[in-house]
Design a protein around this motif. Structure first.
Motif, PDB file in Angstrom:
ATOM      1  N   TYR A   1      31.299  28.773  50.142  1.00 44.37           N
ATOM      2  CA  TYR A   1      32.080  30.011  50.153  1.00 44.37           C
ATOM      3  C   TYR A   1      33.338  29.827  50.997  1.00 44.37           C
ATOM      4  O   TYR A   1      34.449  30.223  50.575  1.00 44.37           O
TER       5      TYR A   1
ATOM      6  N   SER B   1      37.625  38.122  52.523  1.00 45.14           N
ATOM      7  CA  SER B   1      36.313  37.801  51.956  1.00 45.14           C
ATOM      8  C   SER B   1      35.565  39.079  51.613  1.00 45.14           C
ATOM      9  O   SER B   1      35.980  40.180  51.961  1.00 45.14           O
ATOM     10  N   THR B   2      34.471  38.905  50.890  1.00 42.98           N
ATOM     11  CA  THR B   2      33.549  40.026  50.691  1.00 42.98           C
ATOM     12  C   THR B   2      32.687  40.106  51.939  1.00 42.98           C
ATOM     13  O   THR B   2      31.884  39.208  52.211  1.00 42.98           O
TER      14      THR B   2
ATOM     15  N   MET C   1      29.808  41.543  54.209  1.00 44.31           N
ATOM     16  CA  MET C   1      28.507  42.207  54.059  1.00 44.31           C
ATOM     17  C   MET C   1      28.047  42.715  55.423  1.00 44.31           C
ATOM     18  O   MET C   1      27.901  41.935  56.370  1.00 44.31           O
TER      19      MET C   1
ATOM     20  N   ILE D   1      30.331  45.180  51.333  1.00 48.00           N
ATOM     21  CA  ILE D   1      29.068  45.611  50.750  1.00 48.00           C
ATOM     22  C   ILE D   1      28.188  46.119  51.875  1.00 48.00           C
ATOM     23  O   ILE D   1      28.009  45.444  52.896  1.00 48.00           O
TER      24      ILE D   1
ATOM     25  N   PHE E   1      21.596  37.131  51.212  1.00 48.08           N
ATOM     26  CA  PHE E   1      22.814  37.213  50.399  1.00 48.08           C
ATOM     27  C   PHE E   1      23.862  36.212  50.879  1.00 48.08           C
ATOM     28  O   PHE E   1      24.582  35.604  50.072  1.00 48.08           O
TER      29      PHE E   1
ATOM     30  N   VAL F   1      27.152  35.094  48.428  1.00 50.90           N
ATOM     31  CA  VAL F   1      27.747  36.351  47.976  1.00 50.90           C
ATOM     32  C   VAL F   1      28.993  36.693  48.776  1.00 50.90           C
ATOM     33  O   VAL F   1      29.961  37.250  48.255  1.00 50.90           O
ATOM     34  N   GLY F   2      28.981  36.349  50.058  1.00 53.26           N
ATOM     35  CA  GLY F   2      30.122  36.670  50.914  1.00 53.26           C
ATOM     36  C   GLY F   2      29.864  36.283  52.348  1.00 53.26           C
ATOM     37  O   GLY F   2      29.013  35.433  52.640  1.00 53.26           O
TER      38      GLY F   2
END
Length: 298
Positions: free
Chosen positions: A175, A193-194, A196, A223, A234, A239-240
């Motif tokens: 990532y 970035s995403t 979380m 998220i 995650f 995912v992030g």
């Protein structure tokens, strides 16, 4: 209840014995006193409860109905007395603990494991809530003690420090490599970035939101996740970037599954510990738990 408990005790004993003489011997009172109590009970209720004959007494239809409830009541009282005596003999008690699911798994369980070994007759109830909800339950006397992050206001509670926890941001190598390929520098990873994070009701989330705001870090994509374990999982599948507690991902950091993202300004460490109300006299179970954790190192 219009009649006193002693009148119902006499009614119950007479109905069970089927004879006033037997009931008098069992209750250690005279037969006239029993007859007078029954008469007063019948007058108060407004109906006949017994049919009298030379062989003794039998319940009327109304008496049968009343007896079914009175019997259950006295059997429950007897059971309660037996359990109380057993509790006193064995040192049985009940301890209600409030804790977030995250702190429960990683911090509370080691304490509980040893405490249960030492006090097997104390039953334990655990309510998994956020620190904010745990403080509310503590205030409402719905729990005995909570394992929480230290709140700003400790008025009316005793907070016993256990340890410090450190919040960090983590992601996988892949990532972070993809972010680098898109031209994102290390100092701008969080903004691009995403991200979380735990949900907004959680005290940890509020703490991280304050950090982001103070340091002018504007998050574009985020998220909300309710559970720290899910945040970690995650993050591990890419995912992030997840905000997690460092001590909870020591193995992932050691084997390279997750990488800690360096921050220009580190997040201040937080204190966690047990908290209970100072205004109430602690139960025997709570006193035992307090004495235990103050002298125990997991």
């Amino acid at each position: 209840m219009n009649q006193n408990l002693s009148a119902y005790r006499i009614f119950y004993t007479v109905a069970h014995a089927g004879n006033i003489s037997k009931a008098a011997k069992e209750l250690y009172i005279s037969q006239p006193a029993i007859s007078k109590s029954i008469q007063k009970l019948e007058d108060g209720i407004g109906c006949k409860l017994f049919l009298r004959s030379s062989r003794g007494v039998t319940l009327t239809e109304e008496g049968e109905l009343l007896y079914s409830y009175v019997k259950n009541a006295f059997e429950t009282l007897t059971l309660g007395e037996e359990k109380l005596h057993r509790s006193i003999e064995l040192g049985v008690g009940h301890l209600k603990i409030g804790v977030s699911s995250t702190l429960c798994k990683y911090l509370l369980l080691p304490y509980l494991k040893e405490f249960i070994k030492r006090h097997p007759h104390i039953s334990i109830s655990i309510t998994c809530q956020s620190t904010n909800d745990t403080l509310k339950l503590l205030e409402e006397n719905k729990i005995d003690i909570g394992l929480i992050g230290k709140p700003d206001n400790t008025k009316n509670i005793q907070f016993d420090y256990l340890e410090e926890i450190e919040d960090i941001f983590v992601a996988t190598k892949d990532y972070l490599r993809n972010l680098k390929m898109r031209g994102v520098t290390k100092s701008h990873i969080l903004q691009n970035s995403t991200l979380m994070l735990l949900d907004k009701h959680n005290m940890t989330r509020q703490y991280i939101d304050d950090y982001l705001q103070i340091n002018h870090i504007h998050v574009q994509d985020s998220i909300d996740i309710s559970d720290m374990d899910l945040l970690i999982e995650f993050a591990k599948i890419g995912v992030g970037v997840a905000c997690v507690i460092k001590s909870f991902v020591t193995s992932e950091l050691a084997d390279g599954t997750l990488i800690e993202i360096p921050l220009g300004i580190p997040i201040h460490k937080r204190e966690v510990g047990f908290a209970y109300k100072t205004q109430l006299k602690p139960s025997k179970s709570l006193r035992a738990f307090i004495e235990f954790y103050r002298g125990y190192t997991p």
